[in-house]
Scaffold this motif. Structure first.
Motif, mmCIF file in Angstrom:
data_model
loop_
_atom_site.group_PDB
_atom_site.id
_atom_site.type_symbol
_atom_site.label_atom_id
_atom_site.label_comp_id
_atom_site.label_asym_id
_atom_site.label_seq_id
_atom_site.Cartn_x
_atom_site.Cartn_y
_atom_site.Cartn_z
ATOM 1 N N ALA A 1 2.533 0.219 1.925
ATOM 2 C CA ALA A 1 1.737 1.015 0.791
ATOM 3 C C ALA A 1 0.342 1.400 1.569
ATOM 4 C CB ALA A 1 1.382 0.192 -0.279
ATOM 5 N N GLU A 2 -0.361 0.691 2.142
ATOM 6 C CA GLU A 2 -1.633 1.006 2.863
ATOM 7 C C GLU A 2 -1.595 2.465 3.769
ATOM 8 O OE1 GLU A 2 -4.270 -2.916 2.530
ATOM 9 O OE2 GLU A 2 -3.102 -2.600 4.219
ATOM 10 N N GLU A 3 -0.240 2.254 4.484
ATOM 11 C CA GLU A 3 -0.228 3.133 5.622
ATOM 12 C C GLU A 3 0.280 4.541 4.967
ATOM 13 O OE1 GLU A 3 -0.593 3.103 8.785
ATOM 14 O OE2 GLU A 3 -1.291 0.966 8.698
ATOM 15 N N ASP A 4 1.388 4.201 3.783
ATOM 16 C CA ASP A 4 1.623 5.448 3.237
ATOM 17 C C ASP A 4 0.337 6.300 2.575
ATOM 18 O OD1 ASP A 4 4.217 4.951 3.849
ATOM 19 O OD2 ASP A 4 4.869 3.970 1.930
ATOM 20 N N GLN B 1 0.722 7.110 -4.318
ATOM 21 C CA GLN B 1 0.513 6.339 -3.263
ATOM 22 C C GLN B 1 -0.715 5.283 -3.453
ATOM 23 O OE1 GLN B 1 2.672 5.558 -0.817
ATOM 24 N NE2 GLN B 1 3.905 7.210 -1.303
ATOM 25 N N ALA B 2 -1.643 5.762 -4.134
ATOM 26 C CA ALA B 2 -2.964 4.775 -4.421
ATOM 27 C C ALA B 2 -2.408 3.992 -5.344
ATOM 28 C CB ALA B 2 -3.921 5.651 -4.932
ATOM 29 N N ALA B 3 -1.727 4.462 -6.583
ATOM 30 C CA ALA B 3 -1.185 3.555 -7.691
ATOM 31 C C ALA B 3 -0.219 2.490 -6.977
ATOM 32 C CB ALA B 3 -0.376 4.439 -8.458
ATOM 33 N N ARG B 4 0.502 2.838 -6.050
ATOM 34 C CA ARG B 4 1.401 1.992 -5.538
ATOM 35 C C ARG B 4 0.944 0.963 -4.527
ATOM 36 N NH1 ARG B 4 5.499 3.434 -0.485
ATOM 37 N NH2 ARG B 4 6.345 1.332 -0.171
ATOM 38 N N LEU B 5 -0.160 1.219 -4.115
ATOM 39 C CA LEU B 5 -1.160 0.264 -3.351
ATOM 40 C C LEU B 5 -1.782 -0.811 -4.121
ATOM 41 C CD1 LEU B 5 -1.921 -0.721 -0.658
ATOM 42 C CD2 LEU B 5 -3.866 0.813 -0.841
ATOM 43 N N THR B 6 -2.208 -0.134 -5.325
ATOM 44 C CA THR B 6 -2.922 -1.076 -6.209
ATOM 45 C C THR B 6 -1.907 -2.187 -6.763
ATOM 46 O OG1 THR B 6 -4.398 0.788 -7.065
ATOM 47 C CG2 THR B 6 -4.244 -1.087 -8.346
ATOM 48 N N LEU B 7 -0.706 -1.692 -7.058
ATOM 49 C CA LEU B 7 0.364 -2.649 -7.611
ATOM 50 C C LEU B 7 0.797 -3.566 -6.454
ATOM 51 C CD1 LEU B 7 2.372 -3.270 -9.816
ATOM 52 C CD2 LEU B 7 3.929 -1.842 -8.843
ATOM 53 N N SER B 8 0.948 -3.147 -5.264
ATOM 54 C CA SER B 8 1.246 -3.949 -4.464
ATOM 55 C C SER B 8 0.053 -5.033 -4.009
ATOM 56 C CB SER B 8 1.453 -3.244 -2.973
ATOM 57 O OG SER B 8 1.752 -4.106 -1.702
ATOM 58 N N ARG B 9 -1.209 -4.588 -4.103
ATOM 59 C CA ARG B 9 -2.230 -5.743 -4.030
ATOM 60 C C ARG B 9 -2.333 -6.513 -5.028
ATOM 61 N NH1 ARG B 9 -6.963 -1.353 -2.053
ATOM 62 N NH2 ARG B 9 -6.519 -1.524 0.301
ATOM 63 N N ALA B 10 -1.878 -6.117 -6.311
ATOM 64 C CA ALA B 10 -2.026 -7.319 -7.272
ATOM 65 C C ALA B 10 -0.653 -8.129 -7.210
ATOM 66 C CB ALA B 10 -1.703 -6.250 -8.615
#
Length: 271
Positions: free
Chosen positions: A124-127, A86-95
Motif C-alpha cells: 500500500a505504501e509503494e502504491d 491509495q492513501a485511504a487504502r494505506l490508512t486501512l492497512s496500517r490500522a
C-alpha cells in the motif's frame, strides 16, 4: 553603400583639424522574426509601420491540437482521486497492522499472518508513492504542454517598428523563412569612418554632434560606443559607432548625416 562612400574619403580629403564627417544613421537592431516551431500561420496582428512593444504578441500559429493536449493534461493533473484512494487504502492497512500486532502480542495471531499484514502495508505504501509520482508527472506534462502551446504564439523580442511583413495568415512558416522584420530605433547607431590622425583623440564615451540630412532637421548629441582597432590601409581611416538616443522613434533609420566633434565640445564647454 553610404558607409562605403564615407570610407572612401581619405585623410587628405578630411584633415584631422576638420572634425565634420559623413555618417549614416542606422537602427541599432534589425530582427527577422521567425518561429521556434514550424506550422501554419493563423493570425498576424501587426502590419508594416506599426509600433510594437517588447513582448507584444505579433502573430499566432494554428494551435488547436496543442490547446486540446494542454486541456487533457490539465484534467489529468487536477484529478487526485487515485492518490486519495491509495492513501485511504494505506490508512486501512496500517490500522489492520496495528490490530494484528496487538493480537500477535497476545498470542492470538500467528507470525505468518503478521508478516502477511506487513507485506500488505508495504504494498500500500509503494502504491501510494507510485500514484504520487504519476500525479507529479501529470503536472509536469501540463508545464510541457503549456510551453509547446506558447511556442505557437510569436512575440516581439524588442520594442520597435515593423519594417516588413513577410507572411500572412494561411501561409506556412519554417526555419528558412521569417514572418516579419522589426527594427529597434531607440537608440540609433551612427556609423562613420574617420582619418587615422584622429584615432588618439576619439575614445569610447566621447560625444559628437549629429546633423541628419534632409528631410530630417535638428542637431543631436551622440556618444561614441565603439572605436575600431583595425585601420583600413587603403583609405587611412578607422570606423566608429555612436549611440544616438531616439525617444518616441522621432528619427528614422537609414539616413545620411554629418558628424561634428568640435561642435559637441563647444556646446559642452558653454554649459
Amino acid at each position: 553603400m553610404a558607409i562605403a562612400i564615407c570610407k572612401g574619403a581619405s585623410a587628405e580629403q578630411a584633415p584631422a583639424q576638420n572634425r565634420r564627417f559623413d555618417c549614416v544613421i542606422d537602427p541599432s537592431m534589425a530582427v527577422k522574426l521567425g518561429s521556434p516551431t514550424t506550422g501554419l500561420i493563423a493570425d498576424v496582428l501587426v502590419d508594416r509601420g506599426d509600433i510594437v512593444a517588447e513582448g507584444q504578441v505579433v502573430a499566432r500559429l494554428e494551435s488547436s491540437v496543442e490547446a486540446a493536449t494542454l486541456e487533457l493534461n490539465r484534467a489529468r493533473a487536477a484529478s487526485a482521486s487515485r492518490v486519495e484512494a491509495q492513501a485511504a487504502r494505506l490508512t486501512l492497512s496500517r490500522a489492520r497492522m496495528g490490530r494484528a500486532r496487538e493480537l500477535f502480542e497476545r498470542n492470538s495471531f500467528t507470525r505468518d499472518k503478521l508478516d502477511e499484514q506487513k507485506a500488505d502495508m508495504r504494498v500500500a505504501e509503494e502504491d501510494l508513492a507510485r500514484e504520487k509520482v504519476e500525479l507529479r508527472l501529470a503536472e509536469l506534462e501540463v508545464v510541457r504542454s503549456r510551453a509547446v502551446l506558447e511556442q505557437r504564439t510569436i512575440r516581439s523580442p524588442v520594442a520597435g517598428v515593423v519594417a516588413e511583413r513577410k507572411l500572412s495568415p494561411g501561409e506556412f512558416v519554417h526555419q528558412d523563412n521569417f514572418i516579419m522584420s522589426i527594427v529597434h530605433l531607440d537608440p540609433l547607431h551612427v556609423e562613420a569612418f574617420l582619418p587615422v590622425a584622429m584615432y588618439p583623440r576619439v575614445k569610447v564615451g566621447a560625444t559628437a554632434m549629429v546633423s541628419p540630412d534632409d528631410p530630417s532637421d535638428g542637431r543631436y548629441m551622440a556618444t561614441v560606443s565603439v572605436v575600431d582597432r583595425v585601420f583600413d590601409p587603403a583609405s587611412a581611416t578607422f570606423g566608429v559607432r555612436l549611440m544616438l538616443p531616439n525617444p518616441d522613434n522621432r528619427l528614422p533609420g537609414g539616413q545620411r548625416c554629418k558628424l561634428d566633434f568640435d561642435e559637441a565640445a563647444r556646446e559642452r564647454d558653454s554649459k
